[in-house]
Enzyme design. Structure first.
Site, PDB file in Angstrom:
ATOM      1  N   ARG A  74      -1.362 -24.509 -48.262  1.00 32.78           N
ATOM      2  CA  ARG A  74      -2.624 -25.009 -48.793  1.00 32.78           C
ATOM      3  C   ARG A  74      -2.753 -26.522 -48.623  1.00 32.78           C
ATOM      4  O   ARG A  74      -3.836 -27.042 -48.325  1.00 32.78           O
ATOM      5  CB  ARG A  74      -2.735 -24.640 -50.274  1.00 32.78           C
ATOM      6  CG  ARG A  74      -4.068 -25.044 -50.895  1.00 32.78           C
ATOM      7  CD  ARG A  74      -4.228 -24.406 -52.262  1.00 32.78           C
ATOM      8  NE  ARG A  74      -5.550 -24.637 -52.818  1.00 32.78           N
ATOM      9  CZ  ARG A  74      -5.767 -25.326 -53.942  1.00 32.78           C
ATOM     10  NH1 ARG A  74      -4.750 -25.845 -54.615  1.00 32.78           N
ATOM     11  NH2 ARG A  74      -6.991 -25.484 -54.388  1.00 32.78           N
ATOM     12  N   HIS A  78      -5.817 -28.455 -46.941  1.00 35.80           N
ATOM     13  CA  HIS A  78      -6.566 -29.500 -47.633  1.00 35.80           C
ATOM     14  C   HIS A  78      -6.463 -30.844 -46.930  1.00 35.80           C
ATOM     15  O   HIS A  78      -7.337 -31.693 -47.088  1.00 35.80           O
ATOM     16  CB  HIS A  78      -6.104 -29.608 -49.089  1.00 35.80           C
ATOM     17  CG  HIS A  78      -6.698 -28.546 -49.970  1.00 35.80           C
ATOM     18  ND1 HIS A  78      -6.797 -28.666 -51.338  1.00 35.80           N
ATOM     19  CD2 HIS A  78      -7.251 -27.346 -49.671  1.00 35.80           C
ATOM     20  CE1 HIS A  78      -7.373 -27.575 -51.840  1.00 35.80           C
ATOM     21  NE2 HIS A  78      -7.645 -26.764 -50.852  1.00 35.80           N
ATOM     22  N   ASN A 106      -7.841 -30.742 -55.826  1.00 37.02           N
ATOM     23  CA  ASN A 106      -6.407 -31.026 -55.693  1.00 37.02           C
ATOM     24  C   ASN A 106      -5.699 -31.336 -57.012  1.00 37.02           C
ATOM     25  O   ASN A 106      -4.542 -30.982 -57.207  1.00 37.02           O
ATOM     26  CB  ASN A 106      -6.189 -32.218 -54.741  1.00 37.02           C
ATOM     27  CG  ASN A 106      -6.599 -31.888 -53.316  1.00 37.02           C
ATOM     28  OD1 ASN A 106      -6.524 -30.734 -52.902  1.00 37.02           O
ATOM     29  ND2 ASN A 106      -7.030 -32.898 -52.580  1.00 37.02           N
ATOM     30  N   HIS A 205      -4.695 -16.358 -48.477  1.00 36.64           N
ATOM     31  CA  HIS A 205      -4.607 -15.947 -49.886  1.00 36.64           C
ATOM     32  C   HIS A 205      -3.823 -14.647 -50.053  1.00 36.64           C
ATOM     33  O   HIS A 205      -3.894 -14.012 -51.092  1.00 36.64           O
ATOM     34  CB  HIS A 205      -6.007 -15.824 -50.498  1.00 36.64           C
ATOM     35  CG  HIS A 205      -6.698 -17.153 -50.658  1.00 36.64           C
ATOM     36  ND1 HIS A 205      -8.029 -17.273 -50.975  1.00 36.64           N
ATOM     37  CD2 HIS A 205      -6.235 -18.423 -50.555  1.00 36.64           C
ATOM     38  CE1 HIS A 205      -8.359 -18.562 -51.048  1.00 36.64           C
ATOM     39  NE2 HIS A 205      -7.287 -19.281 -50.796  1.00 36.64           N
TER      40      HIS A 205
HETATM   41  C1  HEM Z   1     -12.424 -20.239 -47.656  1.00 38.51           C
HETATM   42  C2  HEM Z   1     -12.494 -21.077 -48.663  1.00 38.51           C
HETATM   43  C3  HEM Z   1     -11.372 -21.252 -49.652  1.00 38.51           C
HETATM   44  C4  HEM Z   1     -11.529 -21.390 -50.993  1.00 38.51           C
HETATM   45  C5  HEM Z   1     -12.836 -21.386 -51.758  1.00 38.51           C
HETATM   46  C6  HEM Z   1     -10.214 -21.510 -51.556  1.00 38.51           C
HETATM   47  C7  HEM Z   1      -9.960 -21.688 -52.894  1.00 38.51           C
HETATM   48  C8  HEM Z   1      -8.708 -21.639 -53.478  1.00 38.51           C
HETATM   49  C9  HEM Z   1      -8.461 -21.728 -54.896  1.00 38.51           C
HETATM   50  C10 HEM Z   1      -9.512 -21.907 -55.962  1.00 38.51           C
HETATM   51  C11 HEM Z   1      -7.125 -21.614 -55.071  1.00 38.51           C
HETATM   52  C12 HEM Z   1      -6.384 -21.665 -56.403  1.00 38.51           C
HETATM   53  C13 HEM Z   1      -6.083 -23.096 -56.779  1.00 38.51           C
HETATM   54  C14 HEM Z   1      -5.623 -23.246 -58.210  1.00 38.51           C
HETATM   55  O1  HEM Z   1      -6.007 -22.431 -59.054  1.00 38.51           O
HETATM   56  O2  HEM Z   1      -4.846 -24.194 -58.498  1.00 38.51           O
HETATM   57  C15 HEM Z   1      -6.518 -21.455 -53.774  1.00 38.51           C
HETATM   58  C16 HEM Z   1      -5.182 -21.294 -53.548  1.00 38.51           C
HETATM   59  C17 HEM Z   1      -4.622 -21.193 -52.290  1.00 38.51           C
HETATM   60  N1  HEM Z   1      -5.282 -21.350 -51.081  1.00 38.51           N
HETATM   61 FE1  HEM Z   1      -7.272 -21.337 -50.823  1.00 38.51          FE
HETATM   62  N2  HEM Z   1      -9.287 -21.446 -50.558  1.00 38.51           N
HETATM   63  C18 HEM Z   1      -9.934 -21.298 -49.381  1.00 38.51           C
HETATM   64  C19 HEM Z   1      -9.368 -21.246 -48.118  1.00 38.51           C
HETATM   65  C20 HEM Z   1      -8.013 -21.379 -47.873  1.00 38.51           C
HETATM   66  C21 HEM Z   1      -7.428 -21.575 -46.580  1.00 38.51           C
HETATM   67  C22 HEM Z   1      -8.217 -21.738 -45.282  1.00 38.51           C
HETATM   68  C23 HEM Z   1      -6.083 -21.633 -46.748  1.00 38.51           C
HETATM   69  C24 HEM Z   1      -4.994 -21.861 -45.740  1.00 38.51           C
HETATM   70  C25 HEM Z   1      -5.102 -21.636 -44.453  1.00 38.51           C
HETATM   71  C26 HEM Z   1      -5.831 -21.443 -48.162  1.00 38.51           C
HETATM   72  C27 HEM Z   1      -4.599 -21.357 -48.740  1.00 38.51           C
HETATM   73  C28 HEM Z   1      -4.369 -21.202 -50.091  1.00 38.51           C
HETATM   74  C29 HEM Z   1      -3.066 -20.895 -50.654  1.00 38.51           C
HETATM   75  C30 HEM Z   1      -1.814 -20.580 -49.861  1.00 38.51           C
HETATM   76  C31 HEM Z   1      -3.220 -20.919 -52.040  1.00 38.51           C
HETATM   77  C32 HEM Z   1      -2.130 -20.718 -53.113  1.00 38.51           C
HETATM   78  C33 HEM Z   1      -1.503 -22.080 -53.390  1.00 38.51           C
HETATM   79  C34 HEM Z   1      -0.357 -22.081 -54.387  1.00 38.51           C
HETATM   80  O3  HEM Z   1       0.028 -21.039 -54.914  1.00 38.51           O
HETATM   81  O4  HEM Z   1       0.161 -23.192 -54.645  1.00 38.51           O
HETATM   82  N3  HEM Z   1      -7.019 -21.330 -48.810  1.00 38.51           N
HETATM   83  N4  HEM Z   1      -7.515 -21.497 -52.817  1.00 38.51           N
END
Ligand code: HEM
Ligand SMILES: *[C@@H]1O[C@H](CO)[C@@H](O)[C@H](O)[C@H]1NC(C)=O
Ligand SMILES: *[C@@H]1O[C@H](CO)[C@@H](O)[C@H](O)[C@H]1NC(C)=O
Ligand SMILES: *[C@@H]1O[C@H](CO)[C@@H](O)[C@H](O)[C@H]1NC(C)=O
Length: 338
Positions: A74, A78, A106, A205
């Site tokens: 992530r 970002h 972030n 995800h």
């Molecule tokens: C398409 C639009 C996207 C939205 C709206 C989105 C939104 C989010 C949100 C809200 C979270 C949870 C953050 C939290 O609660 O602290 C999250 C976690 C995550 N996102 Fe996304 N995301 C998107 C696309 C992506 C992309 C493109 C990737 C990587 C290629 C990605 C990888 C991740 C990962 C791996 C997590 C888990 C992080 C952790 O456990 O530390 N996301 N995302």
């Protein structure tokens, strides 16, 4: 016989042209000219131990904290989505700018900074002032995907670290789980990605966690209806209500983005979408559009297709806005410019 040879040499010629074209289109630099220094083997001579150092650093962090794989992936996303892949997300605030670490998407959410800084320190010992933080972050993300069971993909290396960061840009350019698919797609297309990349990269995800605040409004009074989100499976609603009681105190509690195989990089994310059990509204929304729903269904039944497409979309994402020449530098520490 002659015919066969002519055809064969024609075939070879086409192959040569194609590979030349590939070379030309693979390494565009910021000014549109071909930069042959920006490539897959960039550090082979200048820092031969780089691969092993990154591998060990990510592995050690993963052994202590399995979630770190998701967090590093992530972090790379970002970074690339805010003014390009320039390691800007790693910069601490200075008197000259408010950086990205404290931007809404972030703050209290992005993690893994220390892992990158520690790998960078090891890399500096082996090869001082040679490897950029952008490349370390991209390599660490790739390693994280691999360690979780996902695909390997070739990264073009040699991009430089940016000189500044912007909290405002991060707030504006990163997608939010509360905005509609059209808005998210617009953010992707503004980076040179397309609707397929939205579907494919959302597959990230399949690992990691989200805090209750990121999806809680789906569970209780969804958009003023007094009822849960109708696109969320009712037993999933009940289960998640237990994890996130409707009080602010639960806002930072964690739920797995993929409850079926939380730490495994597989295609279960898409199976969940088909099953109406995606955690985020923005995830489940991929089923609300016929074009994206068709892709989701295809990935849900074909994990090889997902792996292959994820690999190529990650390559695209890793190339957004790469800095070369005097626009960047190789930081000594990832948290501050030299
Ligand atoms: C398409 C639009 C996207 C939205 C709206 C989105 C939104 C989010 C949100 C809200 C979270 C949870 C953050 C939290 O609660 O602290 C999250 C976690 C995550 N996102 Fe996304 N995301 C998107 C696309 C992506 C992309 C493109 C990737 C990587 C290629 C990605 C990888 C991740 C990962 C791996 C997590 C888990 C992080 C952790 O456990 O530390 N996301 N995302
Ligand atoms: C191990 O992981 C935890 C988070 O789960 C973190 O707070 C801690 O700093 C890590 N320890 C090491 C030695 O990396
Ligand atoms: C979606 O984008 C439109 C046009 O830019 C904007 O007016 C609207 O507020 C956005 N919606 C959300 C929920 O962010
Ligand atoms: C998806 O839903 C079906 C029917 O509800 C269920 O049988 C199946 O186990 C679910 N798959 C996963 C991976 O949860």
């Amino acid at each position: 016989m002659l015919m066969a040879i002519t055809r064969f040499s024609y075939f070879i010629l086409v192959l040569l042209c194609l590979s030349l074209l590939h070379l030309v289109t693979s390494f565009p630099s910021a000014n549109g000219q071909i930069d042959y220094n920006y490539n897959y083997n960039y550090y082979d001579r200048s820092c031969p131990s780089l691969g092993m150092i990154v591998k060990y650093g990510v592995w050690a962090a993963f052994k202590n904290d399995t979630r770190i794989a998701a967090s590093l992936l992530r972090l790379h996303f970002h970074d690339c989505f805010v003014n390009g892949c320039d390691a800007s997300i790693l910069l601490d605030d200075t008197i000259d700018f408010r950086g990205e670490k404290n931007a809404l998407p972030n703050r209290n959410s992005a993690r893994g900074y220390e892992v990158i800084e520690s790998i960078k320190a090891d890399v500096e010992k082996a090869c001082p002032s040679t490897v950029s933080c952008v490349d370390i972050l991209a390599l660490a993300a790739r390693e994280s995907v691999l360690l979780s069971g996902g695909p390997y993909y070739p990264l073009s290396l040699g991009g430089l670290d940016g000189l500044t960061a912007s909290e405002k840009a991060a707030n504006e350019q990163l997608p939010s789980p509360f905005e509609p698919l059209e808005n998210i797609t617009a953010k992707f297309t503004s980076k040179g990605l397309d609707i397929k990349d939205v579907v494919v990269l959302s597959g990230a995800h399949t690992i990691g966690f989200a805090q209750c605040f990121a999806f809680k409004r789906r569970l209780f009074d969804f958009k003023g209806t007094g009822k849960p989100d109708p696109t969320l499976d009712s037993s999933a609603v009940a289960n998640l209500q237990g994890m996130c009681p409707n009080k602010d105190a639960s806002n930072s509690k964690l739920a797995p983005l993929d409850s079926v195989s939380t730490y495994r990089f597989d295609n279960a994310y898409y199976v969940n979408l088909v099953n109406r059990t995606a955690l985020l509204e923005s995830d489940q929304a991929l089923m609300g559009d016929s074009k994206t729903a068709a892709m989701v269904t295809a990935y849900s039944s074909n994990s090889y297709l997902f792996s292959a497409d994820f690999a190529s979309s990650m390559v695209k994402m890793s190339n957004i806005g790469i800095l070369t020449g005097s626009n960047g530098q190789i930081r000594k520490q990832c948290g501050s410019v030299n």
